[in-house]
Every structure is written in C-alpha cells, then in structure tokens.
Scaffold this motif. Structure first.
Motif, mmCIF file in Angstrom:
data_model
loop_
_atom_site.group_PDB
_atom_site.id
_atom_site.type_symbol
_atom_site.label_atom_id
_atom_site.label_comp_id
_atom_site.label_asym_id
_atom_site.label_seq_id
_atom_site.Cartn_x
_atom_site.Cartn_y
_atom_site.Cartn_z
ATOM 1 N N GLY A 608 0.836 -1.183 -0.027
ATOM 2 C CA GLY A 608 0.134 0.134 -0.032
ATOM 3 C C GLY A 608 0.819 1.181 0.035
ATOM 4 O O GLY A 608 1.865 1.284 -0.827
ATOM 5 N N TYR A 609 0.441 2.026 1.063
ATOM 6 C CA TYR A 609 1.312 3.338 1.009
ATOM 7 C C TYR A 609 2.805 3.327 1.127
ATOM 8 O O TYR A 609 3.530 4.263 0.529
ATOM 9 C CB TYR A 609 0.913 4.254 2.168
ATOM 10 C CG TYR A 609 1.089 3.772 3.601
ATOM 11 C CD1 TYR A 609 0.163 2.933 4.282
ATOM 12 C CD2 TYR A 609 2.183 4.344 4.118
ATOM 13 C CE1 TYR A 609 0.471 2.340 5.312
ATOM 14 C CE2 TYR A 609 2.320 3.775 5.364
ATOM 15 C CZ TYR A 609 1.567 2.717 5.905
ATOM 16 O OH TYR A 609 1.632 2.350 7.283
ATOM 17 N N LYS A 610 3.307 2.203 1.608
ATOM 18 C CA LYS A 610 4.749 1.987 1.810
ATOM 19 C C LYS A 610 5.334 1.808 0.111
ATOM 20 O O LYS A 610 6.515 2.243 -0.043
ATOM 21 C CB LYS A 610 5.095 0.912 2.477
ATOM 22 C CG LYS A 610 4.291 0.966 4.136
ATOM 23 C CD LYS A 610 4.523 -0.178 4.833
ATOM 24 C CE LYS A 610 3.940 0.096 6.273
ATOM 25 N NZ LYS A 610 3.700 -1.022 7.125
ATOM 26 N N TRP A 611 4.542 1.104 -0.502
ATOM 27 C CA TRP A 611 5.075 1.091 -1.822
ATOM 28 C C TRP A 611 5.083 1.977 -2.723
ATOM 29 O O TRP A 611 6.168 2.618 -3.238
ATOM 30 C CB TRP A 611 3.957 0.043 -2.641
ATOM 31 C CG TRP A 611 4.136 0.007 -4.127
ATOM 32 C CD1 TRP A 611 3.136 0.747 -4.978
ATOM 33 C CD2 TRP A 611 5.238 -0.769 -4.943
ATOM 34 N NE1 TRP A 611 3.666 0.410 -6.287
ATOM 35 C CE2 TRP A 611 4.664 -0.509 -6.193
ATOM 36 C CE3 TRP A 611 6.110 -1.601 -4.464
ATOM 37 C CZ2 TRP A 611 5.235 -1.175 -7.318
ATOM 38 C CZ3 TRP A 611 6.865 -2.139 -5.544
ATOM 39 C CH2 TRP A 611 6.612 -1.809 -7.037
ATOM 40 N N TYR A 612 3.934 3.252 -2.606
ATOM 41 C CA TYR A 612 3.971 4.442 -3.321
ATOM 42 C C TYR A 612 4.959 5.453 -2.780
ATOM 43 O O TYR A 612 5.623 5.969 -3.803
ATOM 44 C CB TYR A 612 2.705 5.038 -2.926
ATOM 45 C CG TYR A 612 1.511 4.373 -3.756
ATOM 46 C CD1 TYR A 612 1.055 4.511 -5.085
ATOM 47 C CD2 TYR A 612 0.828 3.093 -3.206
ATOM 48 C CE1 TYR A 612 0.422 3.442 -5.827
ATOM 49 C CE2 TYR A 612 -0.147 2.310 -3.874
ATOM 50 C CZ TYR A 612 -0.111 2.663 -5.017
ATOM 51 O OH TYR A 612 -1.091 1.724 -5.741
ATOM 52 N N GLU A 613 5.251 5.204 -1.366
ATOM 53 C CA GLU A 613 6.209 6.160 -0.934
ATOM 54 C C GLU A 613 7.798 5.797 -1.455
ATOM 55 O O GLU A 613 8.489 6.346 -1.938
ATOM 56 C CB GLU A 613 6.379 6.271 0.406
ATOM 57 C CG GLU A 613 7.389 7.197 1.057
ATOM 58 C CD GLU A 613 6.954 7.541 2.493
ATOM 59 O OE1 GLU A 613 5.999 7.265 3.139
ATOM 60 O OE2 GLU A 613 8.197 8.129 3.062
ATOM 61 N N ALA A 614 8.025 4.325 -1.206
ATOM 62 C CA ALA A 614 9.203 3.796 -1.721
ATOM 63 C C ALA A 614 9.482 4.149 -2.973
ATOM 64 O O ALA A 614 10.639 4.371 -3.661
ATOM 65 C CB ALA A 614 9.454 2.378 -1.340
#
Ligand code: BGC
Length: 741
Positions: A608-614
């Motif tokens: 989720g958001y961790k993917w988009y940020e990374a």
C-alpha cells in the motif's frame, strides 16, 4: 456537616452473596461430577479436566465438521443439526459440552434468506476500518454476536484481516485495509467484543491469502521478513487484542505448503512464537492431508471429515499420528469453548433487536464514509441555497449494493433488484439493500425538488443534470469472494456517465459504493467525491446525513487509491497457466494436485502506501486521507523517547465541530535503509470550532521492529527513528525524532 461513615453492610452483603454464588457453583460442579463446570477454574484447567474424560472417538469428533447447510455437495449425516450454518461440530452431551454451531458473519450473519431470518448488515469491513474508530469496531462485533446468538449460533467466521496487497482482490471489502497496525487493531476490537458476548471468535484467512485468482492452488511466495512485518503482524496484533478461540488457515500455499498444512505459519509462528492456545480451523475444503496437516498444526477440518475423520483414526491406530497430537487438537477446541463462554452461556434463539442493529449500522457508516473531494464547498448541500437536485444512476431510487460471497448478508425482503425470473439470491448475484439514497434525501428535504434519472440514457441524464442546481451521480463496483476484479475501473459505463454529467453541471458530486479502490479518470471534472463503501443496512440514512451536513465526515482511507493499475506492484494479477490442472480458479479439491502457479510478492513489506512512498509514485488518494467540512492545523510536536509517545496540538480552524483522525508515522533509523514510513499510532479528536487540543499518541513499538531472518527473531534497532505527524500518510507537516539507545 457530619459525613456519614460508609455502612459496612453496604459492602459485606454483596460480597457475601458473591462468595456464596461462586462457592455454590464450585460445589455444584463437584457434586454433579462435572468439576470442569466450575467457572472459577481457568479455561486451560477446565479443558484438561474434560479431555481426561474423553474416549478417542469423542476426541476425534471435535476435530472435524459435519457438512455445510445449503450445499448439497457437502452433506453429512449430522448436517441437518447445523441450524442452517456453515459448519457443525458435535458436542459431548454426556459432559455438558455444547456443539459448535458455526455461521459466516463477516459484516453480518450470513444465509438469513435461506434460513428465514433477519440480519443487520454493518458497513463493509474496509468501510468500518476507515473510521479508525475502536468503539465502532466494538459495536460492530457486539451487534453481530447478539444476532448470531439470537439465531442459535455460537461460533462466528468473521475476522478477516489479510492486508491489502492486491486491491483487485475480490475480498478486499471483507478486510480492514493495507496497514498491519490499523487492520489488526480494528479487527482485533471487532472480534474481542464479539467473543466477549459469548460467541467463539475467529480470525482469518491465515495467511497471505491476498487474491482470489487460483486461490485453491496459488503459492504466495514471500520472504519471511516481509511476511512477518506486514501480513503476519496484522494477525498477531488482532490476536493479541481479541484472543479469539480460533484462527482459520487459508486455501493458498505459502512458500510451498498449503495454509492448512504449513508448519512455519501454524506451528512455529502462531502456536510457538505467539503462544496461540485456541484451535486452527481449516477454510472450507482447505484440508489436503491427514498426517502432514495434523503434524503441522491444523486442529479441525471443515466442513467435512475427509482427512480428519476415519483416515485420522486409522492413522492413530497405525501409529502414524501420535495420540498426543489428537489430545492437543481436542484440548484446543475445548479451551476455546470455555474461553469464549459458550459452555457456560450457550445461545438461546430469540428475536433479533432490529432497531438496535440499524442504529449501530448507521452510526458506524457515518464514521466510515470518506469525503475525497469537495471543491468550493459543494458539500454539504445547503437547502436554502440548493433548490433542485438531480440523483443519477447507481439504482439510487431502489437501494445500495453489498459485497458477495460467504460474507453476503441477505437484505430484508430479498434482493432489492432481483434479476427478472429469479426468486432467490445466488453467490454471484449483485445484491442490493432496499436503502434508497433518493428516498432518504427526499425524506430529509421535503421542499427541495429532487428528481431521479437511472443514467442509462446519457442524454436524458445530462439534460436532467443541466436543469438542476446540484447533480449527484451514484456509482457502484461489485466484488465477491471467488473472483478478482480485472481492473479498478468502475464497471458498466459509469465513467462515461460521470464525464457526461460533470460536463452538464459544474456542481457534480460522485457517491461511490465500492468494496475497494477505484480509478477516477474524471476526477478533475467533478466538484465532489464521497466514498460510501458497501454501506450496510442503514447506509441511505448515514449518507443523507453526510451529504446534508447533519454529520461532518471524519472517515479516512484504510487503503490507497492508485491513479491506475500500472502503478501497482503487479500491473495484472498472474493467471494460472493453462497447462495447470485447469482448476486454478475452480474447485476446492483442485489443490490436492500439484500446481506450479505462484504469485511472487517481491514488493516485500512495501504494501500500500509504503509501496507508493518507496517507489515515489503519487497515488490518486493516499492511505489515511479524508476531508471534513471543517479544517484542522497541527503544531508543536514533541517526543518522549522513553515513554515512546508523540505529543502535539490539533486545532479546528473552521466553522463547524468535527472529528479529526491525527496520524503518527515512524521511519526506521538511517542504517535500516528503509524508504517508507510505517503507521505507528493515531487518535480521533473531536473539536469545536476554534478549539485546540493537546494530543498524546503512543508509538506502537511493534511497528518499529524488524524481523531478522537469519536469527528468526525480532530486532529493535538502536538509533534515531523519524516521527511524522499529520492528517494523512502523504501529508505529515510535523516531524521529530525518537531516540532508542
Ligand atoms: C471462505 C471462508 C468462509 C467459508 C465458510 C470459504 O469459502 O473462504 O471465508 O468462512 O467458506 O463459508
């Protein structure tokens, strides 16, 4: 003035009554020759006492089901005793141990239609998670428990907590979003309160069961570290809050072994590391072996006895399964029965409290709805300014859609939009509740001209939109167990409808009834967007209250909405190869054959958001995002490193009272080289206009740890952790650091 001393009788009499009562229960338990009925003993001790009395056949009866009602292929001699539920486990009548009468109950009790009963539908689980509200979670569980018991069930199959790795997963609406802390905490509180009402609780589907495509054969390939820090962490958090009696193992394989015969997830992690004392129940038809499954930690086969019936008895007789293993399975089932209270307080059929269920469902939905866009304050609709409203599409004149599969709750009166020629609902029907938003708005706005257009003829819908002050387009996306969405677009030409209406009326608001994220190619052209999820039995009323501003929206997304599928870790869901057994998406028993079909979760912990940020990709709407009819500012962050708390101030800078969900994220110390934040805590704060509040949020240490695969152990690194605070994962105006030495 003379202060009267407390009257000792005041304390002594109740104490004496209490002692007499518990003493009597102990004596009674001993005298009746049933010492395990002594409620002052621990569930462990009570289970042990019963176990000592059991014959091998009685122990074996506890470790398998007896068929499933309404499923002719799954019928056994005792299926008729199952109260129309999903499963039935024999009790031990001579010892006062009741049977397990099991029902699905993801967002309400299943099969009410076929059983001639009534159940309340709560908002979908993803919706409820978007409230980030633990009181709501608790009430969600309590209503379901009381309706289960009123209908004669003593065990639930709710508790879905698989993190959203794959937003096209057909069961996204049954889970609580993409973050392990949020999902685990919400589901844990649902199940805690459900079980506290004396229903044996369950958490599922353990584990990494994140797509429906090929679900009976697919191998979820994932590193131990990634699994531990995301997928398994959600389960662990939920278990540590709820202490459910059961955990349901999943259909899929995990790094080679099926979920229900996987020694790593079942034995090493669940039972050994986490100390889970309840029983592992197989997903329906998810058992594939006798010796292997039993040794790996499966305790109960459902819904049949293909592997844990006569075959298990033979294996014991031949010494291939040690008796101690059977004892362990049976002991766990008994422990869960005592723990959950179903032995001491079995259910009695009664009339469901319909009004209470509706009230709670409405209240939770009001907190779950997420306001995604609100240009120029197009919302709330102010009746003194808006004289005419067009309601377009989405069958808003009739009702609102719900999520399908084994979580399906049957609407009162049957499917509000019954396909012609059909009398009853089927697993794959789009099921609509008779909760018409059109009627709810008309009831609240008797002097406003409100007209409906079904949206099937674009020209007619656009011309209605043109002549009204505001146009509200209702759009839906249906999901069910057993199938994934091929993409995140709205189906049935609804994108084109929205474009057309937006072109006709600058005050166009889109209301979404979806089970997961959707893409919004029209986002820049509409004035407002409201995500109502699958809104449950009182969704119409909750939605009307939000649209008219009687309730200020406070929900925030429990999952990221991507701009499009190409931004996902897997632009398409891998399909089973044609050369496979051809049953990749088919029958449960297909899993007995060997399949090479795998999904590789190479994104690891970047869910989720961790993917988009990374990956430095901007989503359409970020995890944790949601607007309000008021505005808030954040200031003054300070960290107490030893107490592991973040303290800051939130101010309501607008003109309405509102509830803000303040989010706290953390990053690992530099050496960890981890390019994303982790949700570490949050607080819901209700503020009057102009009011400020100082808020202290505990930073959950479980999300700061990393899993060291080489040592098979958790590591709490020393160093400076980043702490970020703000209204969403993407917008964290405050930051400071937390020192761990
Ligand atoms: C689902 C479970 C459900 C079970 C019993 C299975 O198909 O995966 O979630 O509890 O059926 O209905």
């Amino acid at each position: 003035m003379q202060i009267r001393k407390p009257d000792f009788q005041f304390f002594l009499i109740p104490l004496a009554v209490f002692l007499l009562f518990t003493g009597t229960r102990c004596l009674l338990a001993q005298e009746t020759g049933r010492p395990w009925m002594n409620t002052t003993l621990s569930p462990e001790d009570r289970a042990e006492l019963v176990l000592k009395q059991l014959t091998l056949d009685e122990k074996l009866a506890l470790v398998h089901g007896n068929g499933m009602a309404h499923e002719p292929q799954w019928t056994m001699p005792l299926t008729h005793l199952s109260n129309g539920g999903a499963g039935y486990v024999e009790g031990i009548d001579r010892l006062g141990i009741p049977p397990l009468v099991i029902s699905d109950a993801g967002y309400g009790v299943r099969s009410s239609g076929a059983n001639g009963r009534y159940s309340t539908a709560m908002p979908s689980n993803l919706g409820a998670a978007s409230s980030w509200d633990l009181d709501s979670a608790c009430q969600f569980g309590e209503v379901i428990a009381s309706e289960l018991r009123a209908q004669g069930f003593d065990m639930t199959l709710g508790g879905g907590v698989n993190v959203t790795r794959e937003p096209r997963n057909g069961r996204t609406f049954e889970y609580a979003g993409e973050d392990p802390l949020l999902a685990g905490t919400v589901v844990g509180n649902i199940m805690k309160c459900e079980q506290e009402k004396h229903v044996l609780g369950d958490i599922k589907h353990y584990a990494v069961n994140d797509q429906e495509t090929g679900r009976f054969v697919v191998d979820s390939v994932i590193s131990k570290r990634a699994m531990q820090e995301s997928d398994l962490l959600a389960f662990h958090i939920a278990l540590s809050i709820a202490h459910p009696g059961a955990v349901m193992c999943s259909y899929n394989r995990i790094n080679g072994d099926f979920g229900c015969e996987n020694p790593y997830t079942l034995k090493d992690v669940l039972k050994k590391d986490w100390g889970f004392k309840g029983f592992v129940i197989s997903d329906w038809g998810g058992t594939h072996s006798t010796e292997k499954a039993s040794a790996a930690g499966l305790d109960q086969e459902q819904p049949m006895a293909d592997y844990f019936g006569p075959k298990l008895k033979q294996a014991v007789a031949a010494g291939r399964v040690p008796l101690a293993e059977i004892d362990d399975h049976a002991r766990r089932v008994l422990y869960a029965e005592f723990l959950s209270g179903v032995v001491d307080d079995p259910p009695h059929k009664s009339v469901v409290d319909v009004e209470k269920g509706l009230e709670v469902a409405q209240h939770i939905e009001e907190k779950s709805i997420v306001l995604l866009k609100n240009n120029h304050d197009v919302l709330p609709i102010i009746p003194s300014r808006v004289h005419s409203i067009a309601i377009i599409g989405g069958h808003a004149d009739v009702g609102m859609i719900s999520g399908g599969g084994s979580a399906q709750v049957d609407p009162p009166g049957g499917n509000a939009i019954m396909p012609p020629g059909k009398g009853d609902t089927h697993w794959l029907d789009h099921v609509w509740f008779p909760t018409s938003p059109l009627k709810a708005l008309q009831a609240k706005l008797p002097s406003t001209k409100i007209e409906f257009d079904p949206g099937t003829d674009l020209q007619s819908a656009a011309s209605l939109a043109k002549r009204t002050d505001v146009a509200v387009v209702f759009a839906y996306q249906w999901q069910s167990e057993g199938m994934d969405l091929s993409n995140l677009s709205l189906p049935d030409g609804q994108d084109a409808l929205i474009e057309q209406i937006a072109a006709a009326n600058p005050h166009t608001i889109v209301v979404l009834e979806t089970g997961t994220a959707v893409t919004m190619p029209w986002i820049d052209k509409v004035a407002g967007v409201v995500e109502a999820w699958y809104a449950g039995s009182a969704g119409d009323k909750a939605l009307a209250d939000i649209l008219l501003g009687d309730v200020n929206p406070s929900g925030k997304l429990a999952m990221t909405f991507p701009k499009n599928e190409s931004d996902l870790p897997r632009p398409t869901i891998p399909s089973p190869p044609a050369t496979d057994d051809g049953q990749g998406t088919g029958s449960v028993n297909a899993g007995t054959r060997i399949s090479s079909y795998a999904v590789h979760y190479d994104e690891g912990p970047q869910v989720g958001y961790k993917w988009y940020e990374a990956q430095q990709k901007l989503p359409l709407f970020a995890f944790g995002f949601g607007l309000s009819y008021t505005t808030y500012t954040y200031s003054g962050l300070s960290i107490d490193s030893s107490a592991k708390t973040a303290r800051f101030t939130v101010k309501n800078t607008g003109r309405r009272a509102g509830t803000e969900i303040a989010e706290v994220y953390a990053t690992l110390p530099k050496g960890a080289d981890e390019p994303f934040k982790r949700l570490a805590g949050w607080k819901r704060i209700t503020l009057e206009p102009g009011e400020s509040q100082s808020v202290t949020v505990a930073i959950d240490p479980r999300v700061l740890e990393t899993f060291d695969e080489s040592k098979e152990a958790w590591n709490f690194a020393t160093g400076d952790y980043g702490v970020f605070v703000g209204p969403s994962s993407e917008n964290t105006p405050l930051n400071a650091s937390l020192q761990v030495h």
